[in-house]
Write a protein that holds these residues in place. Structure first.
Motif, PDB file in Angstrom:
ATOM      1  N   VAL A  40       0.852  -1.185   0.000  1.00  0.00           N
ATOM      2  CA  VAL A  40       0.000   0.000   0.000  1.00  0.00           C
ATOM      3  C   VAL A  40       0.891   1.239   0.000  1.00  0.00           C
ATOM      4  O   VAL A  40       1.871   1.309   0.746  1.00  0.00           O
ATOM      5  N   VAL A  41       0.544   2.195  -0.842  1.00  0.00           N
ATOM      6  CA  VAL A  41       1.272   3.460  -0.906  1.00  0.00           C
ATOM      7  C   VAL A  41       0.427   4.553  -0.263  1.00  0.00           C
ATOM      8  O   VAL A  41      -0.755   4.698  -0.578  1.00  0.00           O
ATOM      9  N   ASP A  42       1.050   5.291   0.655  1.00  0.00           N
ATOM     10  CA  ASP A  42       0.425   6.483   1.239  1.00  0.00           C
ATOM     11  C   ASP A  42       1.042   7.679   0.531  1.00  0.00           C
ATOM     12  O   ASP A  42       2.166   8.080   0.834  1.00  0.00           O
ATOM     13  N   LEU A  43       0.319   8.242  -0.406  1.00  0.00           N
ATOM     14  CA  LEU A  43       0.858   9.317  -1.240  1.00  0.00           C
ATOM     15  C   LEU A  43       0.611  10.677  -0.604  1.00  0.00           C
ATOM     16  O   LEU A  43      -0.527  11.022  -0.276  1.00  0.00           O
ATOM     17  N   GLY A  44       1.669  11.448  -0.408  1.00  0.00           N
ATOM     18  CA  GLY A  44       1.540  12.792   0.131  1.00  0.00           C
ATOM     19  C   GLY A  44       1.187  12.793   1.596  1.00  0.00           C
ATOM     20  O   GLY A  44       0.235  13.455   2.022  1.00  0.00           O
ATOM     21  N   TYR A  45       1.981  12.076   2.410  1.00  0.00           N
ATOM     22  CA  TYR A  45       1.640  11.939   3.828  1.00  0.00           C
ATOM     23  C   TYR A  45       1.842  13.227   4.621  1.00  0.00           C
ATOM     24  O   TYR A  45       1.317  13.378   5.713  1.00  0.00           O
ATOM     25  N   LEU A  93       4.387   7.225  -8.532  1.00  0.00           N
ATOM     26  CA  LEU A  93       4.525   6.208  -7.488  1.00  0.00           C
ATOM     27  C   LEU A  93       5.954   5.675  -7.366  1.00  0.00           C
ATOM     28  O   LEU A  93       6.164   4.553  -6.898  1.00  0.00           O
ATOM     29  N   ALA A  94       6.919   6.466  -7.790  1.00  0.00           N
ATOM     30  CA  ALA A  94       8.334   6.111  -7.644  1.00  0.00           C
ATOM     31  C   ALA A  94       8.659   4.749  -8.248  1.00  0.00           C
ATOM     32  O   ALA A  94       9.561   4.047  -7.774  1.00  0.00           O
ATOM     33  N   GLY A  95       7.918   4.360  -9.271  1.00  0.00           N
ATOM     34  CA  GLY A  95       8.165   3.087  -9.936  1.00  0.00           C
ATOM     35  C   GLY A  95       7.619   1.876  -9.213  1.00  0.00           C
ATOM     36  O   GLY A  95       7.817   0.741  -9.660  1.00  0.00           O
ATOM     37  N   LEU A  96       6.909   2.066  -8.100  1.00  0.00           N
ATOM     38  CA  LEU A  96       6.329   0.958  -7.342  1.00  0.00           C
ATOM     39  C   LEU A  96       5.095   0.409  -8.042  1.00  0.00           C
ATOM     40  O   LEU A  96       4.460   1.096  -8.856  1.00  0.00           O
ATOM     41  N   LEU A 100      -2.717  -1.025  -3.617  1.00  0.00           N
ATOM     42  CA  LEU A 100      -3.611   0.054  -3.229  1.00  0.00           C
ATOM     43  C   LEU A 100      -2.822   1.332  -2.989  1.00  0.00           C
ATOM     44  O   LEU A 100      -1.714   1.285  -2.447  1.00  0.00           O
ATOM     45  N   VAL A 101      -3.403   2.457  -3.386  1.00  0.00           N
ATOM     46  CA  VAL A 101      -2.842   3.778  -3.117  1.00  0.00           C
ATOM     47  C   VAL A 101      -3.870   4.579  -2.332  1.00  0.00           C
ATOM     48  O   VAL A 101      -5.043   4.617  -2.711  1.00  0.00           O
ATOM     49  N   TRP A 119      -5.476  10.514 -11.456  1.00  0.00           N
ATOM     50  CA  TRP A 119      -6.074   9.197 -11.226  1.00  0.00           C
ATOM     51  C   TRP A 119      -5.434   8.152 -12.137  1.00  0.00           C
ATOM     52  O   TRP A 119      -5.078   7.056 -11.696  1.00  0.00           O
ATOM     53  N   ALA A 120      -5.296   8.494 -13.424  1.00  0.00           N
ATOM     54  CA  ALA A 120      -4.739   7.549 -14.387  1.00  0.00           C
ATOM     55  C   ALA A 120      -3.306   7.166 -14.032  1.00  0.00           C
ATOM     56  O   ALA A 120      -2.916   6.000 -14.133  1.00  0.00           O
ATOM     57  N   ALA A 121      -2.514   8.148 -13.595  1.00  0.00           N
ATOM     58  CA  ALA A 121      -1.120   7.869 -13.235  1.00  0.00           C
ATOM     59  C   ALA A 121      -1.042   6.939 -12.033  1.00  0.00           C
ATOM     60  O   ALA A 121      -0.218   6.012 -12.003  1.00  0.00           O
TER      61      ALA A 121
END
Length: 250
Positions: A40-45, A93-96, A100-101, A119-121
């Motif tokens: 799971v990625v937490d984007l912009g924490y 997403l840094a290539g990950l 889930l994001v 959203w698409a990215a």
């Protein structure tokens, strides 16, 4: 890989995202359990890594917190563990390749026209995306579940003890909907239906706000709104509907 996006204000608080985290655990927990790599990625924490730390604790799966600000990434490193990493990254997403994001209070600072590309990215590698907005204490929140094929659902959530009326949730709608809360738009119609049900259920206030909210949701469903969740979620101050039911008309 060059991070894609802009630095957010970075404001955050402990437990600010507990509502969406608990919803993810209850609604998407099966998806994570079945995934061969349930990352799971937490984007912009933000300026503090606390929401990423809490997300890891609540979901029990590996989490990577991504920030576009190198100073925030450096400040979070003392909190890193084998299952909780902090890296520089944005919408790419840094290539990950996560399952889930979660991206909360990120797109709020962008123009609405920027939302589809973001959203698409974030779903380009097949990830599900939970994207939304909440107030500073997490008492009011709204989020969209997005798949690579597009948005699936909208969830509205509130701390019922502090809810004046369902229409208050309008100020925390995701960027894709916040400018469409006007007559003639579906999201305005949904909030109006909930407000009407909330007013009609005023006598139930003596039994507590949960009973009043439950009756408001039941009234919306009786009026034809395709409510997806169950009373067990309503009692938490939530309602989830298919995104096409509230998608912008114009």
């Amino acid at each position: 890989m060059r991070p894609v996006g802009a630095i957010t204000r970075g404001t955050t608080n402990p437990n600010r995202l507990r509502r969406v985290d608990n919803w993810i655990a209850a609604t998407l927990g099966g998806v994570l359990r079945r995934a061969p790599d349930p990352l799971v990625v937490d984007l912009g924490y933000g300026a503090s890594p606390i929401t990423a730390i809490e997300l890891r604790a609540r979901l029990g799966v590996p989490v990577v917190g991504l920030e576009i600000d190198p100073e925030r990434v450096a400040a979070a490193q003392p909190y890193a563990t084998p299952d909780l990493q902090f890296r520089l990254g944005g919408f790419e997403l840094a290539g990950l390749r996560p399952t889930l994001v979660r991206a909360f209070n990120v797109l709020r600072q962008y123009d609405e026209a920027d939302v589809p590309a973001a959203w698409a990215a974030m779903t380009a590698t097949g990830a599900l995306l939970v994207e939304g907005t909440c107030d500073e204490l997490g008492r009011l929140a709204a989020w969209v579940l997005v798949s690579p094929a597009g948005p699936r659902t909208l969830t509205l959530a509130s701390r019922l003890a502090n809810l004046d009326n369902p229409g208050t949730l309008a100020e925390r709608l995701p960027k894709c909907l916040i400018h469409h809360n006007v007559p003639g738009e579906r999201i305005h119609a949904l909030l109006s239906a909930l407000d009407a049900g909330w007013r009609a259920a005023a006598p139930l206030s003596v039994f507590g706000p949960r009973q009043r909210w439950r009756r408001a949701v039941e009234s919306a469903r009786e009026a034809g709104w395709p409510v997806l969740d169950r009373p067990s979620r309503w009692r938490l101050g939530e309602i989830t509907v298919p995104y096409p039911a509230v998608a912008p008309v114009s």
